[in-house]
Design an enzyme around this catalytic site. Structure first.
Site, mmCIF file in Angstrom:
data_model
loop_
_atom_site.group_PDB
_atom_site.id
_atom_site.type_symbol
_atom_site.label_atom_id
_atom_site.label_comp_id
_atom_site.label_asym_id
_atom_site.label_seq_id
_atom_site.Cartn_x
_atom_site.Cartn_y
_atom_site.Cartn_z
ATOM 1 N NE ARG A 1 -8.372 1.142 11.484
ATOM 2 C CZ ARG A 1 -7.343 0.600 10.854
ATOM 3 N NH1 ARG A 1 -6.826 1.214 9.801
ATOM 4 N NH2 ARG A 1 -6.822 -0.536 11.253
ATOM 5 C CB SER B 1 -0.939 -0.055 1.218
ATOM 6 O OG SER B 1 -1.959 0.887 1.104
ATOM 7 C CG ASP C 1 -6.159 -3.834 -3.515
ATOM 8 O OD1 ASP C 1 -7.032 -2.973 -3.249
ATOM 9 O OD2 ASP C 1 -4.944 -3.665 -3.291
ATOM 10 C CG HIS D 1 -5.545 -2.331 0.115
ATOM 11 N ND1 HIS D 1 -4.616 -2.265 -0.897
ATOM 12 C CD2 HIS D 1 -5.118 -1.476 1.070
ATOM 13 C CE1 HIS D 1 -3.658 -1.402 -0.553
ATOM 14 N NE2 HIS D 1 -3.943 -0.911 0.639
ATOM 15 C CG ASP D 2 -6.399 -4.903 5.491
ATOM 16 O OD1 ASP D 2 -5.514 -4.069 5.249
ATOM 17 O OD2 ASP D 2 -7.153 -4.849 6.477
#
Lengths: 187, 356
Positions: free
Chosen positions: B207, B138, B302, B335-336
């Site tokens: 968040r 990222s 992602d 993405h994570d």
């Protein structure tokens, strides 16, 4: 890797050229080519284990599906685009060959020849789907979705206006594989 | 550990003085100094990549450690908290030596290149001339790219994971909404909240939004579906009904205890500004002088840093005859995924370090 046929491909490559190998497998051909001809080379491969093997050989590889074409690559950005022993697994061979000749100045195609004498005899005498060193699979469990002969391939090239130089044995009967260097006729 | 790196001339033209970077290292630098690996962290990460001390878990425990993909028995691994961060490095929450007050919004806007230039000074104080690899996911991947571009003769291998040369409009939008949540929290007070209540509500919302973007449609469906949280039937009120709601709330609340709202603003701004095409005129011009061997990894699910952006970089590197391998890892985790244990990613990086 079939050393004899791979060597024919390597022999026709000019040193220091830029090469793209579609369906490069474990990178063995490119590795040998890089050592003998000091080429700048990239493979395209879909299978992760093969990609890992390429990385293990220090070969640069791009994960992608060649059936989707080469739209990521610009015209004539490679000296040679190779399709080694993969044509029989391609959904749209004409599309892929035209893409190869768009991206590459020249293309090299090799495929198992269904016109090989032992294949013809197996079908004639045994009445079963033939197998060979190049075509070792059962009909129900094979990555190969089409079969073709050297004659078929030559006829296709003629129809498509592609100049095809046979790098292998001229004889359809005696060749286990077809290996061709392709160039598009330009007006 | 902390190191004072002095003054930095920032990309914006401003000068930032008396900069401290917090960093950690693992393993040992060999005699030739040829085994140093720099790990770059993402938006909310810090220098604590792995290991038991301090007591909280490292953010890349699955990947870095003795015998792991990035083997600290063999490589000397370095990670520093980014400039602008809130985990020991100089950031908006630090005391400005000129005023003896926290910087707040007087802290200059920083960029990815500024973060990398600060890291460069850290590497110099460690007396390392060449990094055998710079790796990150990222925003960490952006820093890895920046390293290969800004210091081409000092980076032997560059591994940007789930990264990009510029954010998409959609990703810019999510970051903007996150910042909006913070600056519209009454407790934010133009950034001067230190010593008083911090804008926890705004930061928690930021968040929560961020967290959605790090997951995928599929992974959220698998993890939460439409399951209800500790109830059999809808509450027909505005308390928490769904598990996904409860999860996001938990993530938001947990986050405010460990992160500074102003740092969130500054770092997301740095990510948003990152644009190699804009800075160099084209991606080709940006990458023209890199010398590192590249391993570019994207994650199939992602959508925040989509595979097409990684492919674009790889295509450009190939055009430039650079050594580059590209792999789009099949994973449902969005993405994570790069933070989650992934044997394929591990074996790729191990092979790449050994054989390229």
């Amino acid at each position: 890797m079939d050393l004899d046929y791979s060597q024919r491909i390597i022999d026709c490559i000019d040193p220091h050229s830029k090469v793209l190998d579609l369906g490069c497998g474990d990178g063995a051909l490119l590795h040998a080519m890089a050592q003998q001809k000091q080429v700048t080379c990239y493979g395209i491969e879909i299978d992760f284990e093969n990609i890992l093997a390429c990385v293990g050989r220090g070969i640069s590889v791009f994960q992608g599906d060649i059936n989707e074409g080469l739209h990521e690559f610009s015209n004539h950005s490679y000296d040679y685009v190779i399709l080694s022993h993969t044509l029989q697994q391609i959904h749209k061979p004409l599309f892929v060959i035209s893409e190869m000749l768009r991206v590459g100045k020249k293309a090299i195609v090799s495929f198992p020849n269904f016109g090989y004498w032992s294949i013809r005899l197996q079908l004639l005498l045994r009445g079963k789907t033939p197998k060979s060193k190049s075509l070792p699979y059962e009909w129900y469990d094979t990555p190969n979705i089409r079969v073709l002969t050297i004659q078929d391939f030559k006829a296709m090239c003629k129809r498509e206006g592609i100049y095809a130089r046979n790098l292998g044995n001229e004889s359809n009967w005696l060749s286990e594989k077809g290996v061709f260097l392709l160039e598009k006729f330009r007006r | 550990m902390n190191v004072d790196i002095g003054t930095l001339l920032l990309e914006s033209g401003q000068k930032l003085e008396a900069i401290t970077l917090a960093y950690e290292t693992w393993g040992h630098l060999n005699a030739k100094k040829s085994n140093a690996v720099l790990v770059c962290h993402a938006l909310t990460g810090d220098a604590h990549v792995t290991g038991d001390t301090p007591s909280y878990q490292g953010w890349w425990e699955t990947f870095v450690g003795p015998g792991k993909a990035l083997d600290t028995d063999r490589y000397f691994v370095i990670c520093s908290n980014v400039l602008g961060g809130c985990k020991g490095s100089t950031g908006p929450g630090s005391i400005n030596p000129a005023t003896e007050e926290p910087y707040g919004l007087t802290f200059p806007v920083i960029t990815i290149a500024d973060m990398v230039n600060a890291q460069k000074k850290l590497i110099a104080t460690l007396e390392i001339e060449k990094l055998c690899m710079v790796i990150g996911g990222s925003m960490g991947g952006m820093q890895a790219l920046e390293w290969a571009i800004s210091y081409p003769d000092q980076v032997e291998r560059c591994v940007p994971i789930a990264s990009t040369s510029h954010l998409s409009s959609q990703a810019l939008a999510f970051d903007a909404v996150g910042r909006h949540a913070i600056v519209n929290d009454p407790a934010w007070k133009e950034g001067h909240y230190y010593g008083a209540n911090s804008p926890e509500k705004g930061l928690a919302i930021a968040r929560m939004i961020g967290h959605i973007t790090y997951l995928s449609d599929e992974s959220m469906d698998i993890k939460f579906g439409r399951r209800l949280q500790k109830k059999q039937e809808y509450g027909y009120d505005f308390t928490t009904d769904f598990q996904v709601e409860s999860y996001l709330k938990y993530q938001g609340d947990k986050f405010v205890n460990r992160f500074d709202a102003n740092s969130y603003l500054y770092i997301t701004k740095a990510i948003s500004y990152y644009d190699l095409e804009k800075k160099y005129g084209s991606l080709e011009a940006a990458l023209a002088h890199v010398q590192a061997k590249f391993l570019v990894i994207s994650i199939s699910s992602d959508w925040l840093y989509p595979p097409r952006q990684s492919k674009e970089m790889v295509k450009t590197l190939m055009k430039l005859n650079k050594e580059v391998t590209y792999c789009n890892l099949e994973s449902p985790y969005g993405h994570d995924a790069f933070l989650i244990e992934n044997p394929q990613m591990a074996s790729l990086v191990t092979q790449f370090l050994e054989h390229s």
